[in-house]
Design a protein around this motif. Structure first.
Motif, mmCIF file in Angstrom:
data_model
loop_
_atom_site.group_PDB
_atom_site.id
_atom_site.type_symbol
_atom_site.label_atom_id
_atom_site.label_comp_id
_atom_site.label_asym_id
_atom_site.label_seq_id
_atom_site.Cartn_x
_atom_site.Cartn_y
_atom_site.Cartn_z
ATOM 1 N N ASP A 192 5.500 5.605 -2.179
ATOM 2 C CA ASP A 192 5.832 6.832 -1.462
ATOM 3 C C ASP A 192 4.778 7.928 -1.615
ATOM 4 O OD1 ASP A 192 8.237 5.643 -0.695
ATOM 5 O OD2 ASP A 192 9.291 6.411 -2.454
ATOM 6 N N ASP A 193 3.778 7.720 -2.470
ATOM 7 C CA ASP A 193 2.770 8.754 -2.734
ATOM 8 C C ASP A 193 1.931 9.035 -1.488
ATOM 9 O OD1 ASP A 193 3.722 8.618 -5.298
ATOM 10 O OD2 ASP A 193 1.811 8.066 -6.219
ATOM 11 N N GLN A 194 1.686 10.349 -1.251
ATOM 12 C CA GLN A 194 0.883 10.748 -0.104
ATOM 13 C C GLN A 194 0.574 12.229 -0.157
ATOM 14 O OE1 GLN A 194 3.159 10.839 3.678
ATOM 15 N NE2 GLN A 194 4.922 10.293 2.404
ATOM 16 N N ALA A 195 -0.339 12.665 0.696
ATOM 17 C CA ALA A 195 -0.618 14.083 0.903
ATOM 18 C C ALA A 195 -0.278 14.393 2.356
ATOM 19 C CB ALA A 195 -2.084 14.390 0.629
ATOM 20 N N ILE A 196 0.514 15.434 2.555
ATOM 21 C CA ILE A 196 0.940 15.810 3.901
ATOM 22 C C ILE A 196 0.341 17.162 4.246
ATOM 23 C CG2 ILE A 196 2.911 16.372 5.370
ATOM 24 C CD1 ILE A 196 4.580 14.462 3.688
ATOM 25 N N GLN A 197 -0.327 17.238 5.392
ATOM 26 C CA GLN A 197 -0.938 18.491 5.830
ATOM 27 C C GLN A 197 0.143 19.499 6.210
ATOM 28 O OE1 GLN A 197 -3.557 18.164 9.221
ATOM 29 N NE2 GLN A 197 -4.717 19.958 8.558
ATOM 30 N N CYS A 198 -0.104 20.766 5.865
ATOM 31 C CA CYS A 198 0.830 21.828 6.232
ATOM 32 C C CYS A 198 0.972 21.880 7.754
ATOM 33 C CB CYS A 198 0.323 23.185 5.728
ATOM 34 S SG CYS A 198 0.308 23.319 3.931
ATOM 35 N N CYS A 228 0.830 -1.196 0.000
ATOM 36 C CA CYS A 228 0.000 0.000 0.000
ATOM 37 C C CYS A 228 0.873 1.258 0.000
ATOM 38 C CB CYS A 228 -0.884 -0.014 1.249
ATOM 39 S SG CYS A 228 -2.278 1.100 1.172
ATOM 40 N N SER A 229 0.374 2.322 -0.619
ATOM 41 C CA SER A 229 1.070 3.615 -0.577
ATOM 42 C C SER A 229 1.031 4.174 0.842
ATOM 43 C CB SER A 229 0.396 4.609 -1.521
ATOM 44 O OG SER A 229 0.501 4.170 -2.847
ATOM 45 N N VAL A 230 2.018 4.985 1.189
ATOM 46 C CA VAL A 230 2.081 5.613 2.509
ATOM 47 C C VAL A 230 0.832 6.457 2.765
ATOM 48 C CG1 VAL A 230 3.380 7.261 3.921
ATOM 49 C CG2 VAL A 230 4.599 5.639 2.496
ATOM 50 N N PRO A 286 -5.817 18.401 -1.640
ATOM 51 C CA PRO A 286 -6.616 19.605 -1.438
ATOM 52 C C PRO A 286 -5.792 20.747 -0.839
ATOM 53 C CG PRO A 286 -7.034 18.060 0.327
ATOM 54 C CD PRO A 286 -6.123 17.364 -0.659
ATOM 55 N N PRO A 287 -6.323 21.980 -0.880
ATOM 56 C CA PRO A 287 -5.633 23.090 -0.210
ATOM 57 C C PRO A 287 -5.343 22.716 1.248
ATOM 58 C CG PRO A 287 -7.444 23.923 -1.520
ATOM 59 C CD PRO A 287 -7.561 22.417 -1.523
ATOM 60 N N GLY A 288 -4.183 23.145 1.719
ATOM 61 C CA GLY A 288 -3.765 22.800 3.078
ATOM 62 C C GLY A 288 -2.889 21.564 3.147
ATOM 63 N N TYR A 289 -2.703 20.925 2.004
ATOM 64 C CA TYR A 289 -1.887 19.716 1.921
ATOM 65 C C TYR A 289 -0.862 19.855 0.807
ATOM 66 C CZ TYR A 289 -5.187 17.324 4.955
ATOM 67 O OH TYR A 289 -5.952 16.961 6.018
ATOM 68 N N ILE A 290 0.254 19.191 0.974
ATOM 69 C CA ILE A 290 1.301 19.126 -0.042
ATOM 70 C C ILE A 290 1.240 17.742 -0.676
ATOM 71 C CG2 ILE A 290 3.788 19.255 -0.474
ATOM 72 C CD1 ILE A 290 2.463 21.904 0.447
ATOM 73 N N LEU A 291 1.221 17.698 -1.989
ATOM 74 C CA LEU A 291 1.201 16.431 -2.710
ATOM 75 C C LEU A 291 2.631 15.911 -2.824
ATOM 76 C CD1 LEU A 291 -0.822 15.553 -5.815
ATOM 77 C CD2 LEU A 291 1.631 15.175 -5.848
ATOM 78 N N ILE A 292 2.847 14.703 -2.354
ATOM 79 C CA ILE A 292 4.144 14.038 -2.457
ATOM 80 C C ILE A 292 3.961 12.842 -3.390
ATOM 81 C CG2 ILE A 292 6.010 12.846 -1.223
ATOM 82 C CD1 ILE A 292 5.640 15.751 -0.322
ATOM 83 N N ARG A 293 4.642 12.894 -4.528
ATOM 84 C CA ARG A 293 4.563 11.799 -5.497
ATOM 85 C C ARG A 293 5.982 11.336 -5.771
ATOM 86 N NH1 ARG A 293 0.762 10.440 -10.287
ATOM 87 N NH2 ARG A 293 2.207 9.498 -11.754
ATOM 88 N N LEU A 324 -2.938 27.610 -0.013
ATOM 89 C CA LEU A 324 -4.270 27.920 -0.510
ATOM 90 C C LEU A 324 -4.616 27.173 -1.796
ATOM 91 C CD1 LEU A 324 -4.377 31.789 0.076
ATOM 92 C CD2 LEU A 324 -5.391 29.983 1.476
ATOM 93 N N GLU A 325 -3.591 26.784 -2.530
ATOM 94 C CA GLU A 325 -3.814 26.093 -3.795
ATOM 95 C C GLU A 325 -3.719 24.593 -3.592
ATOM 96 O OE1 GLU A 325 -0.869 27.682 -6.373
ATOM 97 O OE2 GLU A 325 -1.854 29.629 -6.532
ATOM 98 N N PRO A 326 -4.483 23.854 -4.386
ATOM 99 C CA PRO A 326 -4.375 22.394 -4.287
ATOM 100 C C PRO A 326 -3.013 21.919 -4.782
ATOM 101 C CG PRO A 326 -5.877 23.023 -6.055
ATOM 102 C CD PRO A 326 -5.455 24.282 -5.369
ATOM 103 N N GLY A 327 -2.621 20.763 -4.315
ATOM 104 C CA GLY A 327 -1.345 20.165 -4.718
ATOM 105 C C GLY A 327 -1.478 19.334 -5.941
#
Length: 100
Positions: A84-90, A31-33, A71-78, A97-100
């Protein structure tokens, strides 16, 4: 879906209409992180509003989920590796403010 004999590694020789794509060995993938995988085909993103897309990964010879939106408030990690794919909250005192 082609019907063909399957010996665990390849289509049996001489099968008419046997498509090797369907006869390749299929394996379960880690599974992805950025998700939880409770078993079977279930894939549950840790951040429900992220978007994932199935992509064919030649090195794996299989379809794997890849993150394509955070979504906004998260950084997209690919990562190079789909695991290793995931979204990390700021972090606190940071925002996006912008989506990742």
């Amino acid at each position: 879906f082609d019907k063909c004999s399957y010996d665990g590694t390849r289509c049996a020789s001489g099968d008419a209409g046997c498509n090797a794509y369907y006869c390749e060995v299929r394996e379960c993938h880690p599974c992805s992180v950025g998700a939880t995988c409770p078993g079977g085909h279930a894939f549950n993103p840790n951040v429900p509003t992220t978007r994932w897309q199935a992509e064919y990964i030649p090195a794996e010879r299989s379809l794997l989920n890849r993150i394509v939106y955070a979504p906004p408030g998260y950084i997209l990690i690919r990562g190079e590796n789909p695991q290793d794919d995931q979204a990390i909250q700021c972090e606190i005192s940071m925002y996006a403010l912008e989506p990742g």
